[in-house]
Design a protein around this motif. Structure first.
Motif, PDB file in Angstrom:
ATOM      1  N   MET A   1       0.850  -1.197   0.000  1.00 32.60           N
ATOM      2  CA  MET A   1       0.000   0.000   0.000  1.00 32.60           C
ATOM      3  C   MET A   1       0.890   1.253   0.000  1.00 32.60           C
ATOM      4  O   MET A   1       1.824   1.355   0.782  1.00 32.60           O
ATOM      5  N   MET A   2       0.587   2.183  -0.861  1.00 33.19           N
ATOM      6  CA  MET A   2       1.363   3.418  -0.909  1.00 33.19           C
ATOM      7  C   MET A   2       0.819   4.397   0.129  1.00 33.19           C
ATOM      8  O   MET A   2      -0.376   4.640   0.211  1.00 33.19           O
ATOM      9  N   ILE A   3       1.721   4.926   0.929  1.00 37.89           N
ATOM     10  CA  ILE A   3       1.342   5.879   1.972  1.00 37.89           C
ATOM     11  C   ILE A   3       1.121   7.245   1.339  1.00 37.89           C
ATOM     12  O   ILE A   3       1.965   7.741   0.597  1.00 37.89           O
ATOM     13  N   ARG A   4      -0.034   7.828   1.637  1.00 36.29           N
ATOM     14  CA  ARG A   4      -0.388   9.135   1.083  1.00 36.29           C
ATOM     15  C   ARG A   4      -0.105  10.229   2.099  1.00 36.29           C
ATOM     16  O   ARG A   4      -0.555  10.165   3.238  1.00 36.29           O
ATOM     17  N   ILE A   5       0.637  11.239   1.638  1.00 34.23           N
ATOM     18  CA  ILE A   5       1.028  12.357   2.498  1.00 34.23           C
ATOM     19  C   ILE A   5       0.400  13.647   1.972  1.00 34.23           C
ATOM     20  O   ILE A   5       0.484  13.928   0.778  1.00 34.23           O
ATOM     21  N   LEU A   6      -0.211  14.398   2.875  1.00 40.58           N
ATOM     22  CA  LEU A   6      -0.683  15.737   2.546  1.00 40.58           C
ATOM     23  C   LEU A   6       0.348  16.702   3.113  1.00 40.58           C
ATOM     24  O   LEU A   6       0.571  16.752   4.326  1.00 40.58           O
ATOM     25  N   LEU A   7       1.004  17.432   2.225  1.00 47.72           N
ATOM     26  CA  LEU A   7       2.055  18.368   2.601  1.00 47.72           C
ATOM     27  C   LEU A   7       1.521  19.793   2.519  1.00 47.72           C
ATOM     28  O   LEU A   7       1.044  20.220   1.467  1.00 47.72           O
ATOM     29  N   ALA A   8       1.583  20.516   3.632  1.00 46.63           N
ATOM     30  CA  ALA A   8       1.191  21.929   3.663  1.00 46.63           C
ATOM     31  C   ALA A   8       2.435  22.746   4.015  1.00 46.63           C
ATOM     32  O   ALA A   8       2.938  22.669   5.131  1.00 46.63           O
ATOM     33  N   GLU A   9       2.943  23.468   3.032  1.00 50.61           N
ATOM     34  CA  GLU A   9       4.176  24.253   3.192  1.00 50.61           C
ATOM     35  C   GLU A   9       4.051  25.496   2.333  1.00 50.61           C
ATOM     36  O   GLU A   9       3.820  25.400   1.133  1.00 50.61           O
ATOM     37  N   ASP A  10       4.170  26.690   2.961  1.00 46.60           N
ATOM     38  CA  ASP A  10       3.961  27.932   2.212  1.00 46.60           C
ATOM     39  C   ASP A  10       5.176  28.367   1.402  1.00 46.60           C
ATOM     40  O   ASP A  10       5.049  29.166   0.489  1.00 46.60           O
ATOM     41  N   ASP A  11       6.348  27.825   1.692  1.00 43.81           N
ATOM     42  CA  ASP A  11       7.551  28.175   0.935  1.00 43.81           C
ATOM     43  C   ASP A  11       7.612  27.313  -0.335  1.00 43.81           C
ATOM     44  O   ASP A  11       7.712  26.089  -0.256  1.00 43.81           O
ATOM     45  N   ASP A  12       7.518  27.966  -1.504  1.00 43.83           N
ATOM     46  CA  ASP A  12       7.446  27.245  -2.784  1.00 43.83           C
ATOM     47  C   ASP A  12       8.612  26.299  -2.998  1.00 43.83           C
ATOM     48  O   ASP A  12       8.429  25.144  -3.400  1.00 43.83           O
ATOM     49  N   VAL A  13       9.826  26.786  -2.764  1.00 44.27           N
ATOM     50  CA  VAL A  13      11.024  25.975  -3.008  1.00 44.27           C
ATOM     51  C   VAL A  13      11.039  24.756  -2.087  1.00 44.27           C
ATOM     52  O   VAL A  13      11.274  23.625  -2.527  1.00 44.27           O
ATOM     53  N   MET A  14      10.767  24.977  -0.807  1.00 44.42           N
ATOM     54  CA  MET A  14      10.739  23.879   0.165  1.00 44.42           C
ATOM     55  C   MET A  14       9.649  22.871  -0.191  1.00 44.42           C
ATOM     56  O   MET A  14       9.867  21.653  -0.127  1.00 44.42           O
ATOM     57  N   ARG A  15       8.469  23.357  -0.572  1.00 45.99           N
ATOM     58  CA  ARG A  15       7.349  22.477  -0.927  1.00 45.99           C
ATOM     59  C   ARG A  15       7.715  21.582  -2.113  1.00 45.99           C
ATOM     60  O   ARG A  15       7.490  20.376  -2.095  1.00 45.99           O
ATOM     61  N   GLN A  16       8.297  22.184  -3.163  1.00 48.31           N
ATOM     62  CA  GLN A  16       8.684  21.400  -4.346  1.00 48.31           C
ATOM     63  C   GLN A  16       9.784  20.400  -4.015  1.00 48.31           C
ATOM     64  O   GLN A  16       9.751  19.251  -4.460  1.00 48.31           O
ATOM     65  N   TYR A  17      10.740  20.835  -3.218  1.00 50.29           N
ATOM     66  CA  TYR A  17      11.860  19.992  -2.809  1.00 50.29           C
ATOM     67  C   TYR A  17      11.362  18.778  -2.021  1.00 50.29           C
ATOM     68  O   TYR A  17      11.734  17.632  -2.307  1.00 50.29           O
ATOM     69  N   LEU A  18      10.523  19.021  -1.022  1.00 53.00           N
ATOM     70  CA  LEU A  18       9.994  17.938  -0.198  1.00 53.00           C
ATOM     71  C   LEU A  18       9.124  16.993  -1.022  1.00 53.00           C
ATOM     72  O   LEU A  18       9.199  15.772  -0.859  1.00 53.00           O
ATOM     73  N   THR A  19       8.304  17.554  -1.896  1.00 55.17           N
ATOM     74  CA  THR A  19       7.435  16.721  -2.732  1.00 55.17           C
ATOM     75  C   THR A  19       8.256  15.761  -3.578  1.00 55.17           C
ATOM     76  O   THR A  19       8.010  14.550  -3.593  1.00 55.17           O
ATOM     77  N   ARG A  20       9.257  16.305  -4.287  1.00 56.36           N
ATOM     78  CA  ARG A  20      10.102  15.454  -5.145  1.00 56.36           C
ATOM     79  C   ARG A  20      10.815  14.377  -4.331  1.00 56.36           C
ATOM     80  O   ARG A  20      10.849  13.208  -4.709  1.00 56.36           O
ATOM     81  N   ALA A  21      11.383  14.769  -3.211  1.00 61.11           N
ATOM     82  CA  ALA A  21      12.150  13.824  -2.399  1.00 61.11           C
ATOM     83  C   ALA A  21      11.267  12.715  -1.826  1.00 61.11           C
ATOM     84  O   ALA A  21      11.653  11.547  -1.821  1.00 61.11           O
ATOM     85  N   LEU A  22      10.095  13.080  -1.344  1.00 62.73           N
ATOM     86  CA  LEU A  22       9.196  12.082  -0.772  1.00 62.73           C
ATOM     87  C   LEU A  22       8.643  11.147  -1.845  1.00 62.73           C
ATOM     88  O   LEU A  22       8.501   9.944  -1.617  1.00 62.73           O
ATOM     89  N   GLU A  23       8.362  11.691  -3.023  1.00 56.20           N
ATOM     90  CA  GLU A  23       7.895  10.845  -4.124  1.00 56.20           C
ATOM     91  C   GLU A  23       8.988   9.863  -4.553  1.00 56.20           C
ATOM     92  O   GLU A  23       8.709   8.695  -4.814  1.00 56.20           O
ATOM     93  N   LYS A  24      10.241  10.335  -4.587  1.00 56.49           N
ATOM     94  CA  LYS A  24      11.371   9.450  -4.916  1.00 56.49           C
ATOM     95  C   LYS A  24      11.523   8.341  -3.883  1.00 56.49           C
ATOM     96  O   LYS A  24      12.020   7.266  -4.193  1.00 56.49           O
ATOM     97  N   SER A  25      11.109   8.626  -2.653  1.00 59.95           N
ATOM     98  CA  SER A  25      11.197   7.638  -1.574  1.00 59.95           C
ATOM     99  C   SER A  25       9.989   6.701  -1.550  1.00 59.95           C
ATOM    100  O   SER A  25       9.864   5.876  -0.645  1.00 59.95           O
ATOM    101  N   GLY A  26       9.084   6.865  -2.509  1.00 59.44           N
ATOM    102  CA  GLY A  26       7.967   5.935  -2.630  1.00 59.44           C
ATOM    103  C   GLY A  26       6.651   6.364  -2.014  1.00 59.44           C
ATOM    104  O   GLY A  26       5.721   5.570  -1.908  1.00 59.44           O
ATOM    105  N   TYR A  27       6.560   7.622  -1.615  1.00 60.66           N
ATOM    106  CA  TYR A  27       5.315   8.118  -1.039  1.00 60.66           C
ATOM    107  C   TYR A  27       4.493   8.849  -2.093  1.00 60.66           C
ATOM    108  O   TYR A  27       5.050   9.431  -3.018  1.00 60.66           O
ATOM    109  N   ALA A  28       3.173   8.836  -1.923  1.00 61.26           N
ATOM    110  CA  ALA A  28       2.285   9.631  -2.773  1.00 61.26           C
ATOM    111  C   ALA A  28       2.063  10.955  -2.051  1.00 61.26           C
ATOM    112  O   ALA A  28       1.625  10.971  -0.902  1.00 61.26           O
ATOM    113  N   VAL A  29       2.384  12.072  -2.709  1.00 59.10           N
ATOM    114  CA  VAL A  29       2.333  13.375  -2.054  1.00 59.10           C
ATOM    115  C   VAL A  29       1.346  14.299  -2.757  1.00 59.10           C
ATOM    116  O   VAL A  29       1.390  14.453  -3.982  1.00 59.10           O
TER     117      VAL A  29
END
Length: 126
Positions: A1-29
């Motif tokens: 089962m793929m773990i689904r993460i809801l990410l709330a981050e107002d900093d655009d760069v941080m949000r994109q960075y975290l999204t890419r990294a978590l998706e690479k680690s196998g999470y649905a973001v």
């Protein structure tokens, strides 16, 4: 089962960075730029983890976590913040939540999430 993460981050760069990294680690973001954008998603979809910055405009992460605990009581919460004083408030308001202080290594974030869901073999990682 793929773990689904809801990410709330107002900093655009941080949000994109975290999204890419978590998706690479196998999470649905699913990522949003503020707490008020996360609430309708919590009402209509299911997530295993709310990963939220604490200091955001309109609705801070603590208020978002409190709303989430009503809308999705089984969902886990992890705060990310660069403010030590806010960390103390988060710990008192949402004691079951994890708090990760900025700056942090992506590896540490992924390890914390893996530990929360006991994904993979964390035993061999030090």
């Amino acid at each position: 089962m793929m773990i689904r993460i809801l990410l709330a981050e107002d900093d655009d760069v941080m949000r994109q960075y975290l999204t890419r990294a978590l998706e690479k680690s196998g999470y649905a973001v699913t990522a949003v730029d503020r707490g008020t954008a996360a609430v309708p998603l919590l009402e209509s979809e299911s997530f295993e983890l709310l990963l939220t910055d604490i200091v955001m405009p309109e609705m801070d992460g603590i208020e978002l976590a409190q709303r989430a605990s009503v809308l999705a009581p089984e969902m886990r919460v992890m705060f990310i913040t660069g403010f030590a004083a806010v960390t103390l408030k988060a710990g008192k308001t949402v004691p079951q939540a994890k708090v990760l202080s900025k700056p942090f290594h992506l590896r540490d974030l992924v390890l914390e999430i893996d530990r929360m869901f006991e994904v993979g073999s964390a035993a061999g990682l030090t």
